[in-house]
Design an enzyme around this catalytic site. Structure first.
Site, short mmCIF file in Angstrom:
data_model
loop_
_atom_site.label_atom_id
_atom_site.label_comp_id
_atom_site.label_asym_id
_atom_site.label_seq_id
_atom_site.Cartn_x
_atom_site.Cartn_y
_atom_site.Cartn_z
N GLY A 3 0.83 -1.19 0.00
CA GLY A 3 0.00 0.00 0.00
C GLY A 3 0.86 1.25 0.00
O GLY A 3 2.08 1.18 0.23
N CYS A 4 0.24 2.38 -0.26
CA CYS A 4 1.00 3.63 -0.37
C CYS A 4 1.54 4.06 0.98
O CYS A 4 2.74 4.31 1.14
CB CYS A 4 0.15 4.72 -1.01
SG CYS A 4 -1.50 4.89 -0.30
N TYR A 5 0.66 4.15 1.99
CA TYR A 5 1.16 4.51 3.33
C TYR A 5 2.18 3.49 3.82
O TYR A 5 3.23 3.87 4.35
CB TYR A 5 0.00 4.58 4.33
CG TYR A 5 -0.88 5.81 4.22
CD1 TYR A 5 -0.36 7.09 4.38
CD2 TYR A 5 -2.24 5.69 4.01
CE1 TYR A 5 -1.18 8.21 4.32
CE2 TYR A 5 -3.07 6.80 3.96
CZ TYR A 5 -2.54 8.06 4.12
OH TYR A 5 -3.35 9.16 4.07
N THR B 151 4.32 1.78 2.29
CA THR B 151 5.62 2.01 1.66
C THR B 151 6.37 3.14 2.37
O THR B 151 7.53 2.99 2.78
CB THR B 151 5.45 2.34 0.17
OG1 THR B 151 4.84 1.22 -0.47
CG2 THR B 151 6.78 2.65 -0.48
#
Lengths: 343, 343, 343, 343
Positions: D148-150, D152
Site C-alpha cells: 500500500g501507499c502509506y 511504503t
C-alpha cells in the site's frame, strides 16, 4: 466607542485585525502604523478594504498611540518591546501579537530569538492571552501577550488531559501543520507560490520557537515539566492549523470524551466534536473557533487529539480581539460571531 | 423578525444562505428542506454550523413553507416551478435561485433546459433579481428570479457600456472563469479534486445555459439584440468568478472610466476600481461585492472590462439576500457587510 | 554526445532544461552558470536533482561556454545580448530563452524592455524558434530566439487561421491564463503563495511585452499587420498556459476543424483535438505537447480556439530542446517523449 | 519485448502504469481491461495518452490475460483474488496492486476488508513487493503483492531503526498525510474539489486498513511485534505522501544518520538526505524515489523520521514496475529514471 491603534499593520495579522474590527460594534480602528508603507492608503495595499477603511498607514508616534484605549502590536518580534514600555507607562492597554512577552524565562527568550530582551521587567506583568486558560488575569491585564498560532492549537488540545490526571507520561508529541499565511508577508523565495503549491514538508524539526512557549504553558498547567516533541509542517493552503497530538493515557475513550466536553463546557470558541467526528481546517476558516476531537485508536492507551484553528483568527488576531473584549468587560464573543467560510 | 424558509438546503447555495442569514439581524431561518437528507441535522452535514443552527432538514411541506414570510429556492432547475405556484397563491414571497424563472422566452427555456416549463404564466410576474438594474421592480415583486452567477458578473460589467451609447458594435465577448463550487455538490468524477486541481480548461464552448440569460438581459438594457460569444472556464479555486469582457467602443479611456463610476455611484456593492487597478477574485471572497475595472489597451478602440464576484455570494445567495432586503424595505446592505477573506 | 552549457541556471526554465536534458540520450549538460549561486551544488538548490546531476553552479566564463556544442541562455532579458556576441563569433550555437532576440524591430524592443539593445546587428541573424513555423531556418541557425510562453500558445492557435484565408478580420483577441512559474523565481510579495492561491486575476491589460512579439509573428504569417487585444491572467497553478482565442471567420465548423488538422498533420507536438473535445492544462503538464481545439459557437461566425501548453516545456525549455534537436539534425522528439503527469 | 496486461485500468494506478510503461524500453502494454468502460479508447478517457496508446478497454478475458508475460491488477480489493488463481495456474506472473494478497493473516484480512478471502492458499506464495526488503524473493515470485501507499512510506522510514537495535521501545507513531489521488477515481461527494481544497483533516483515526499491513511488515522486520499508532491525513494536493515517524531510541543523531545511510546505500530509489535537510513531496512528484531524513530534536531520545514518496509511483505503480523489473531480471531502475516535476 473604544479607540484602537494597530502597530505594524501591513502584515497578515494586521490585515486580519482590520477585517475583524471593521465589524466590531464597540471598537474602531483610529490609527494604523507602518514604517515601510507610511503614506499609503490601507485600501490601496489591501483592496478588500475599499469602501470600508479610509485609513492611511502612518509612522508610529507614541503620543498618538498612547491616546488610544488599546493598542495591538502586529509586528515581527523585537519591535514591541521597544515601544510598549512607553505605552504601559502612560496607562494604555496593550495586546502584543508578537513573541516579545510570551516567555517568562528571559534567557530562554534570548536564546530562541537571538537578541537581547530590552524590558525583562515588563515581562513579569505580561499575561499570556489564552482566554480558555487565563480569562481572569486577562481581564485585569494592562499588557497581554497573545499566544503563537501553533501554541494555541496545541495547548487547547492538551490542556484537558494535563488537568485531568489521566496522563500516563509527560512525554508528549505534537505533529502540526500550518497554512502558509503563518509565514507572513515577506518577499522570500521559499514562500513563493511555485515553491509551495502542490507540495508538503516538515520544517523546523530540530527546534522551533514555539516549542519553549508550548512547554512553558503546558508545564504550568500540569504543575510539572512536560517534554514535547514538536514537528511543524507547511500546508499548501493559506489559512488553517491542524495539530495531531499524541499522549499515553490511563483512561477509556468515553472518559476522555467526557473530560474534554467538561473542560470546554463554558468556552464559546472551543467546540469538542462528538465521538467519531474529526475536525477539518475549513470548518474554522475565517472564524475564531477551535474544533477538537479526542480518540483512543484501537484502545491501546495512546490518545490522539486533533485540533483545528484558523491561524490568523484564533491563532492570532481573533484571539487578540477576544482578549480585548475580556479586558474591556465585553462579552468574549462580540464581533467574533462570523461563521467559517465553507465551502 | 422575518421568518425564512429554504427549499433544497444541502447544496452550496443553500449552505451559503444559512451562513449569511445567521448574521442577519432581522431574519431568521425557520425551516430548511431536503428530500434526500430529511432527518439529518444541518450541523452534521455542515460542521461549520455547529453551535449556530439547531435546524434539521425536513421534507418540503407547502403549509409550513407558506407560513414563512419569504422562501428561498436553492434547488436544481425544474424543482421550484413545481412548488412555487402554491406559495405564490397563498401570498408567500419567493426568491428562486434556480433558473426556472429567469428566461422570458419559454420556448428558449425549454430548449436550453430540456424539459417543459410547468407554469409559464407565473414567468410573466417574475422579476429578474439584479438589484443594480431592477431595484424598483424587486421591491414590489412577489416572485424574484435571482440571476445566474456568470450572468451577474457579465451583466454588471457590460451594463454601463450598453446604457452609455459608446458601443461601436453589439457583438460582444465574455471570457469568464469560475470556481468549482459553481458546479454544485453532486458526486461526479469530473468534479473530483484529483481531476480539477492544478489544471484549467474551458467548457461549454458550444453553448452554455447562461448564454440566453445574459443575452436577454443585455438586449433589454440595450434596447436591441446583442450577440454574445460566451466562453466559461473552470478554475482550481472554490469560490470566485472573474469575467474578462471585450467590446468595441467609440470612446477614450477616461470617458469609459467616468461612465462606469457614474453608473455605479449609488450601488453599494459594485466597486469601480481606479484606472490602472484590476480586480482579483480573492478581494471579494465571502463578500457580496463586485469589483470592476475598465481599460482601453493601447487605445485601439477595444474596451476590456474585468469583473470579479464571489459566485456563491453576489453570484447567488448574497444577491438573493440583497433582493430580500429590498423586497422587505430594509437597507440593501443589511447582513451583507462582511469583508472579503484575504489573504 | 553533444556538450551543453546553460547560462543562468537557477530559475525555473534553467531547472527545466536540466530536467529534460537529464534524459536526453544524445546531449549532456557540461556546465551551468549562475552569478549569484556560484559554488552551490545544483542538487542543493534543486533537491529533485539529487543523484542525477553532480554539477556546481559556476561563474559564466566565455571560454568554457564557447567550448560547448550548444549554449542555452535561461536568463532575464538583457543578459544574453552581452555574452552571445562572443559565443557567436567563436562559432558556438546559441539558443536564447530570454526576450533579447525575439523582436525584429529594435526600437520596439527598446521601448517594451526599457533599455538599449546592445547588439542589433545580431538580431538580423537570429531565428525565431517556433519549430512549427520555422523548422527549416532553425536547422541552419547559429542563434535561435526561443519564443515566449504566451506567444507560443497564442501563435500556434492562430496560425492555421492566418494561413487559410478564412479570417474575416485581422482584429484578434487572445485571452490567456498562465501558471505562476511563468513569473519566475524572484522573491516578490506579489508572487507569494498567500497572495496568489485561491484567487485569479488579469494583469498587464494595458500592455504586456508579449504583445509586440505575438503581433510580429502573426503579422508575418498573415502577410499583413494584425491587431491583437491580449489579456493575460494569473492562475493558481504552477505550470500551464491556456489561451482562448477569438476571431471572426467566414467558414463552417467542419472547415475550421479540417484547416487545423491539415495544418498540424506533420507536427509531432501539436495535437488538434477531435471536434467537441477541449484541452486542459493538466493533459500537457510536464510534456512538450500543445493541444488545440477549434469551435464555432452557435454558428455565429466567431471562431473560438483553445490552446494549452506547459509554459515551462513547450512554452520555454522543451521548445528550446526541440530547437536544439532540429539544429543538430536529430529527430525533433528526441528526449521529449515524456507523457503528461495526470492526474 | 515483455508483453503486459493490466486489469482494471480506469483508475489512477492503472493510468500511472500506462504512463510509466509507455517509456519502458523492454515492456509493452498489450491489453487493458475495464468492465465499466469496455469499448472506450484509453486516449478518450485519459487525453494525456493521445498519440501514445491506441488501446481500447476490453472486458477481462482469462485467455488473453494468461497470454501476457506479466499481468498487473490495478483493481479495488476483492477483484484480484477472483481472477489471479487462474492466471497463476497457467504460469502467468502477477503483480497485484490491490490489498488482496498483502496480509498473511487471513482472518485479519477478512476483518479489515469485510469480506471472505476466496483463495487463502495462494496467499502463502504471495511475496510482499517491497524491493528494499524483499528483492531476492520478488525475483523468484510468481505472485507479488505490491505494498500500500502509506505502508511504503512508513515502512521505509522505520526499517533501518528496526534492524539496527537502537529502538528503546516498539511503541511507534506514524503521522502520515496523503494527496487525494490515493482516494481513487470514484464519484464521491467527499472527494469533490470543493470539499477538499484549501483544507486539511485527519481521517481513519480509529483504524485504517493499512495499520495491520504496516504492523505485519515492521513486526517481521523487528523479529517481534510492534505496536503502531497510525494517523492518516488528507492533503489538498493530488500526488504525494509524507510520513512523519516518531520512535524512542538509544542513539545519537550521527549514529542514526549513519544507520540510515548504510541501510540504503545500495537502494537506487531511497535517498537518505544529509543531516539538516528535510524532504518535500514535490521533490519526488512523478518519480519513483523515496526521500528520507532522520533527526533527533533537542537530543531528547525521540527520533523523528520524515519520509516522502509519490503515492502513485513509489507508493503504487512505480513500485510495481520496479518489482516487474526484478522479476524479469532487468535492472531495477529500467524505465523509472524520470526526474520529479519541480517546480
Amino acid at each position: 466607542m473604544i479607540s484602537v491603534g494597530i502597530v505594524g499593520g501591513t502584515g497578515y495579522t494586521g490585515a486580519e485585525l482590520l477585517r475583524l474590527l471593521a465589524l466590531h460594534p464597540q471598537a474602531r480602528v483610529e490609527l494604523i502604523t507602518s514604517r515601510t508603507e507610511q503614506g499609503l492608503r490601507v485600501a490601496d495595499l489591501y483592496p478588500a478594504f475599499r469602501g470600508c477603511y479610509d485609513l492611511t498607514f502612518e509612522a508610529p508616534d507614541a503620543d498618538r498611540l498612547a491616546a488610544c484605549d488599546i493598542v495591538f502590536f502586529a509586528t515581527p518580534h523585537g519591535v514591541a518591546m521597544e515601544l510598549v514600555p512607553t505605552l504601559i507607562e502612560r496607562g494604555t492597554r496593550v495586546i502584543d501579537l508578537s513573541a516579545d512577552f510570551r516567555l517568562d524565562d528571559i534567557t530562554s527568550w534570548e536564546n530562541w530569538y537571538g537578541q537581547p530582551h530590552t524590558c525583562p521587567e515588563l515581562q513579569k506583568q505580561a499575561v499570556y492571552g489564552l482566554p480558555e486558560l487565563n480569562a481572569e488575569a486577562i481581564s485585569k491585564a494592562q499588557l497581554v501577550a497573545a499566544p503563537g498560532c501553533y501554541p494555541t492549537a496545541v495547548t487547547l488540545g492538551f490542556l484537558p488531559l494535563l488537568r485531568s490526571g489521566v496522563l500516563a507520561s509527560h512525554d508528549l508529541i505534537a505533529n502540526a501543520a500550518s497554512g502558509v499565511s503563518g509565514a507572513g508577508r515577506q518577499a522570500k523565495v521559499d514562500n513563493l507560490f511555485a515553491e509551495l503549491n502542490d507540495s508538503f514538508k516538515a520544517y523546523g524539526v530540530s527546534g522551533h520557537r514555539h516549542l519553549p512557549e508550548i512547554e512553558q504553558v503546558l508545564g504550568a498547567a500540569a504543575g510539572e515539566p512536560v517534554s514535547l516533541t514538536f514537528v511543524p509542517h507547511l500546508l499548501p493552503i493559506i489559512r488553517g492549523i491542524h495539530a495531531t497530538l499524541y499522549a499515553s493515557v490511563a483512561a477509556q475513550a468515553d472518559q476522555l470524551q467526557a473530560i474534554f466536553e467538561d473542560f470546554y463546557a463554558a468556552s464559546p470558541f472551543v467546540d469538542v466534536l462528538p465521538a467519531g467526528q474529526l475536525p477539518q481546517t475549513r470548518s474554522v476558516k475565517g472564524s475564531n473557533g477551535c474544533r477538537i476531537a479526542v480518540s483512543l485508536p484501537q484502545n491501546r492507551g495512546k490518545a490522539v487529539i486533533c485540533s483545528a484553528i484558523d491561524n490568523l483568527v484564533k491563532g492570532a488576531s481573533g484571539q487578540a480581539v477576544q482578549c480585548m473584549n475580556i479586558m474591556l468587560g465585553l462579552s468574549e464573543t462580540v464581533g467574533l460571531d462570523a461563521i467559517a467560510l465553507t465551502p
